[in-house]
Design a protein around this motif. Structure first.
Motif, PDB file in Angstrom:
ATOM      1  N   LYS A  56     -11.001  -7.018  -1.626  1.00 39.95           N
ATOM      2  CA  LYS A  56     -10.463  -6.134  -2.673  1.00 39.95           C
ATOM      3  C   LYS A  56     -10.470  -4.678  -2.215  1.00 39.95           C
ATOM      4  CE  LYS A  56     -11.825  -8.897  -6.725  1.00 39.95           C
ATOM      5  NZ  LYS A  56     -12.679  -8.925  -7.947  1.00 39.95           N
ATOM      6  N   ASP A  57     -11.581  -4.259  -1.593  1.00 35.00           N
ATOM      7  CA  ASP A  57     -11.687  -2.879  -1.119  1.00 35.00           C
ATOM      8  C   ASP A  57     -10.619  -2.570  -0.071  1.00 35.00           C
ATOM      9  OD1 ASP A  57     -13.847  -2.486  -2.774  1.00 35.00           O
ATOM     10  OD2 ASP A  57     -15.360  -2.772  -1.200  1.00 35.00           O
ATOM     11  N   LEU A  58     -10.353  -3.546   0.783  1.00 35.00           N
ATOM     12  CA  LEU A  58      -9.344  -3.359   1.826  1.00 35.00           C
ATOM     13  C   LEU A  58      -7.963  -3.144   1.213  1.00 35.00           C
ATOM     14  CD1 LEU A  58      -8.540  -3.333   4.787  1.00 35.00           C
ATOM     15  CD2 LEU A  58      -8.433  -5.837   4.722  1.00 35.00           C
ATOM     16  N   VAL A  59      -7.644  -3.946   0.188  1.00 36.25           N
ATOM     17  CA  VAL A  59      -6.348  -3.804  -0.478  1.00 36.25           C
ATOM     18  C   VAL A  59      -6.246  -2.451  -1.177  1.00 36.25           C
ATOM     19  CG1 VAL A  59      -4.857  -4.700  -2.313  1.00 36.25           C
ATOM     20  CG2 VAL A  59      -6.032  -6.289  -0.772  1.00 36.25           C
ATOM     21  N   LEU A  60      -7.283  -2.102  -1.918  1.00 35.75           N
ATOM     22  CA  LEU A  60      -7.245  -0.861  -2.700  1.00 35.75           C
ATOM     23  C   LEU A  60      -7.274   0.383  -1.821  1.00 35.75           C
ATOM     24  CD1 LEU A  60      -9.525  -1.953  -5.670  1.00 35.75           C
ATOM     25  CD2 LEU A  60      -7.057  -1.568  -5.717  1.00 35.75           C
ATOM     26  N   ALA A  61      -7.854   0.261  -0.638  1.00 32.07           N
ATOM     27  CA  ALA A  61      -7.841   1.393   0.290  1.00 32.07           C
ATOM     28  C   ALA A  61      -6.417   1.690   0.749  1.00 32.07           C
ATOM     29  CB  ALA A  61      -8.734   1.097   1.486  1.00 32.07           C
ATOM     30  N   GLY A 104      -3.167   2.418  -6.100  1.00 33.59           N
ATOM     31  CA  GLY A 104      -2.627   2.321  -7.461  1.00 33.59           C
ATOM     32  C   GLY A 104      -2.298   0.907  -7.881  1.00 33.59           C
ATOM     33  N   LEU A 105      -2.593  -0.083  -7.033  1.00 30.18           N
ATOM     34  CA  LEU A 105      -2.211  -1.462  -7.325  1.00 30.18           C
ATOM     35  C   LEU A 105      -3.086  -2.069  -8.408  1.00 30.18           C
ATOM     36  CD1 LEU A 105      -0.223  -3.668  -6.397  1.00 30.18           C
ATOM     37  CD2 LEU A 105      -1.987  -4.448  -4.798  1.00 30.18           C
ATOM     38  N   LEU A 106      -2.461  -2.670  -9.412  1.00 29.36           N
ATOM     39  CA  LEU A 106      -3.183  -3.361 -10.478  1.00 29.36           C
ATOM     40  C   LEU A 106      -3.274  -4.848 -10.151  1.00 29.36           C
ATOM     41  CD1 LEU A 106      -1.484  -1.640 -13.567  1.00 29.36           C
ATOM     42  CD2 LEU A 106      -3.626  -1.017 -12.447  1.00 29.36           C
ATOM     43  N   GLN A 107      -4.055  -5.585 -10.928  1.00 30.37           N
ATOM     44  CA  GLN A 107      -4.185  -7.042 -10.792  1.00 30.37           C
ATOM     45  C   GLN A 107      -4.783  -7.455  -9.444  1.00 30.37           C
ATOM     46  OE1 GLN A 107      -3.547  -8.826 -13.424  1.00 30.37           O
ATOM     47  NE2 GLN A 107      -2.453  -7.286 -14.625  1.00 30.37           N
ATOM     48  N   VAL A 108      -5.623  -6.604  -8.847  1.00 34.02           N
ATOM     49  CA  VAL A 108      -6.271  -7.001  -7.586  1.00 34.02           C
ATOM     50  C   VAL A 108      -7.497  -7.831  -7.936  1.00 34.02           C
ATOM     51  CG1 VAL A 108      -7.208  -6.204  -5.387  1.00 34.02           C
ATOM     52  CG2 VAL A 108      -5.411  -4.906  -6.505  1.00 34.02           C
ATOM     53  N   SER A 109      -7.241  -9.071  -8.293  1.00 35.15           N
ATOM     54  CA  SER A 109      -8.290  -9.970  -8.770  1.00 35.15           C
ATOM     55  C   SER A 109      -8.841 -10.800  -7.620  1.00 35.15           C
ATOM     56  CB  SER A 109      -7.717 -10.912  -9.828  1.00 35.15           C
ATOM     57  OG  SER A 109      -6.706 -11.733  -9.247  1.00 35.15           O
ATOM     58  N   ALA A 137      -1.043  -9.495  -0.824  1.00 35.49           N
ATOM     59  CA  ALA A 137      -1.761  -9.180  -2.061  1.00 35.49           C
ATOM     60  C   ALA A 137      -0.880  -8.388  -3.009  1.00 35.49           C
ATOM     61  CB  ALA A 137      -3.040  -8.407  -1.746  1.00 35.49           C
ATOM     62  N   GLU A 138      -0.126  -7.440  -2.467  1.00 33.24           N
ATOM     63  CA  GLU A 138       0.762  -6.631  -3.305  1.00 33.24           C
ATOM     64  C   GLU A 138       1.846  -7.502  -3.936  1.00 33.24           C
ATOM     65  OE1 GLU A 138       3.096  -2.367  -3.048  1.00 33.24           O
ATOM     66  OE2 GLU A 138       2.945  -3.581  -1.230  1.00 33.24           O
TER      67      GLU A 138
END
Length: 453
Positions: free
Chosen positions: A257-262, A266-271, A345-346
């Motif tokens: 999750k941290d890798l995606v958000l880094a 601004g991406l939502l739904q990173v579940s 993921a996006e």
């Protein structure tokens, strides 16, 4: 074969249950009519002797199954598939003529080997999977049971409970609800009143009128499907595959999750689902030996329970199918590149946000679902079966939480993963994969290396 059949029987609903029931299929159900049966195995640590199993455990399971069927009558029924008729298919229950097939067996196979996470020959699991009876051809319709069950004893070691059901009967929410109800009544020693006291709100709702179908999509689907008669189900043997389980611990999931958000703050739904599905999908694609066209599309397809996501909403305990699907498409060269996991993921998160969680979009174009999903079988598609949301392993027959869940039906799909909560890692997830041995070895190396990195 190390398994011996001890008994085959048919378990009816108890006296006093409804005399009959005709349950029409909705468009959510009809689209699954020609899909292979869903097959699950639950393995439990429960060391008991053969006499105790036959004299105590098996009779208790039969009794509790019968009591459970009072509330889940469709499972004791048959799918009725009309021939040369405008009539639509239905699930039909007739008292005295409807029951669930139950097989009692004993196995000398290695329980610990079967319940391991390492790569194991996929074929060996079919000894514990119940077979749904063949299709019966009548003059005006075809008939086939919707469910079969099998309970296998590993003497002094454990028990396996096997389930097979037609997908048109219901989705995971419905079928898991039945399995948990059966387990609960069994654990309570057949005390149906106590079960009802604790679970009254979760009893299945069979009323089909809660499904809104103003466009007549059921008729559209039926016109496409009705000219293809039902075929008796069979096991995809030999599978020429091995099965293995991969664990993503909570710490692994948080890092993903941290890798995606880094990269995409601004991406939502990173579940947990999004990062797990994305990671496994990219590992799977990278494990392929070669691809002739780098521009070819790779597709990830996943179903979602939309009972609470449509307008008007459908009750949570509605029994049947109520699924929509998300479809992420990415070029091969992007998916195997350095940013492939984040791109995946996006794409999956976008499908959840803008399609599945959007009441205006979730059923848009539903009349085209059959043709869309048919196209997916002809291209490079990867799917997912199961969800940690329903936690099938928590079905406790009085033997505690299941040691292992195997979703055997992914063997019959081109390429798919299974997903459930991890037993041994709080907050973690278990991913089941079925692949040819050489590709499984490649997948395992990529999966482990990626987590270390």
């Amino acid at each position: 074969m190390a398994t011996t059949i001890l008994e085959t029987c048919r378990v009816p609903a108890p006296p006093g249950a409804a005399a009959n029931l005709s349950l029409p299929l909705t468009f959510f159900d009809i689209q699954w009519l020609h899909f292979h049966p869903i097959r699950h195995l639950l393995f439990y640590d429960y060391p008991c002797s053969k006499p105790y199993f036959l004299e105590t455990v098996a009779p208790k399971l039969k009794e509790s199954l019968s009591l459970t069927l009072r509330h889940y009558l469709p499972l004791a029924g048959n799918l009725i598939f009309p021939l040369n008729s405008e009539k639509k298919p239905e699930i039909q229950y007739v008292a005295g003529d409807s029951a669930v097939s139950l097989t009692i067996a004993e196995s000398a196979s290695d329980f610990d080997h079967l319940t391991g996470n390492h790569a194991r020959d996929a074929d060996q699991f079919y000894e514990f999977v119940p077979e749904i009876d063949p299709v019966t051809d009548e003059s005006e319709y075809q008939r086939v049971p919707v469910v079969a069950l099998k309970v296998t004893l590993f003497t002094g070691r454990g028990i396996c409970v096997g389930f097979a059901n037609l997908h048109c009967l219901g989705d995971a929410s419905s079928v898991v609800g039945f399995i948990k109800a059966w387990a609960s009544i069994s654990k309570l020693g057949g005390d149906e009143e106590e079960f009802l006291t604790k679970h009254a709100e979760s009893l299945p709702i069979l009323d089909r009128s809660v499904i809104n179908d103003p466009l007549g999509i059921d008729t559209i689907f039926w016109k496409v499907i009705r000219d293809v008669p039902l075929k008796s189900s069979s096991f995809p043997l030999p599978t020429n595959r091995v099965r293995a389980t991969y664990i993503l611990r909570q710490a692994d999931i948080e890092k993903l999750k941290d890798l995606v958000l880094a990269k995409k703050p601004g991406l939502l739904q990173v579940s947990s689902f999004v990062v797990t599905a994305s990671y496994v999908w990219t590992c799977f694609v990278k494990s392929e030996e070669q691809v002739d066209d780098d521009d070819v599309l790779q597709v990830f397809i996943f179903a979602a329970d939309i009972r609470a996501r449509i307008d008007p909403p459908v009750p949570a305990s509605y029994f049947g199918n109520c699924l929509a699907y998300g479809l992420a498409k990415i070029e091969h060269k992007q998916l195997v590149g350095g940013e492939g996991f984040v791109i995946a993921a996006e794409a999956i998160a976008d499908q959840i946000k803008n399609r599945l969680n959007n009441k205006d979009q979730v059923l848009k174009g539903a009349e085209n679902w059959l043709s869309e999903t048919k196209e997916m079988t002809a291209i490079r598609a990867f799917g997912v079966s199961g969800s940690p949301k329903f936690d099938l392993c928590s079905a406790d027959f009085g033997w505690g939480r299941a040691r292992k869940l195997e979703t055997v039906s992914i063997d019959g799909e081109k390429h798919s993963m299974s997903l459930c909560k991890s037993r041994d890692s709080e907050g973690g997830l278990e991913v089941g994969i079925s692949l040819p041995k050489a590709r499984m070895d490649a997948f395992a190396a990529i999966f482990e290396e990626g987590l270390r990195f």
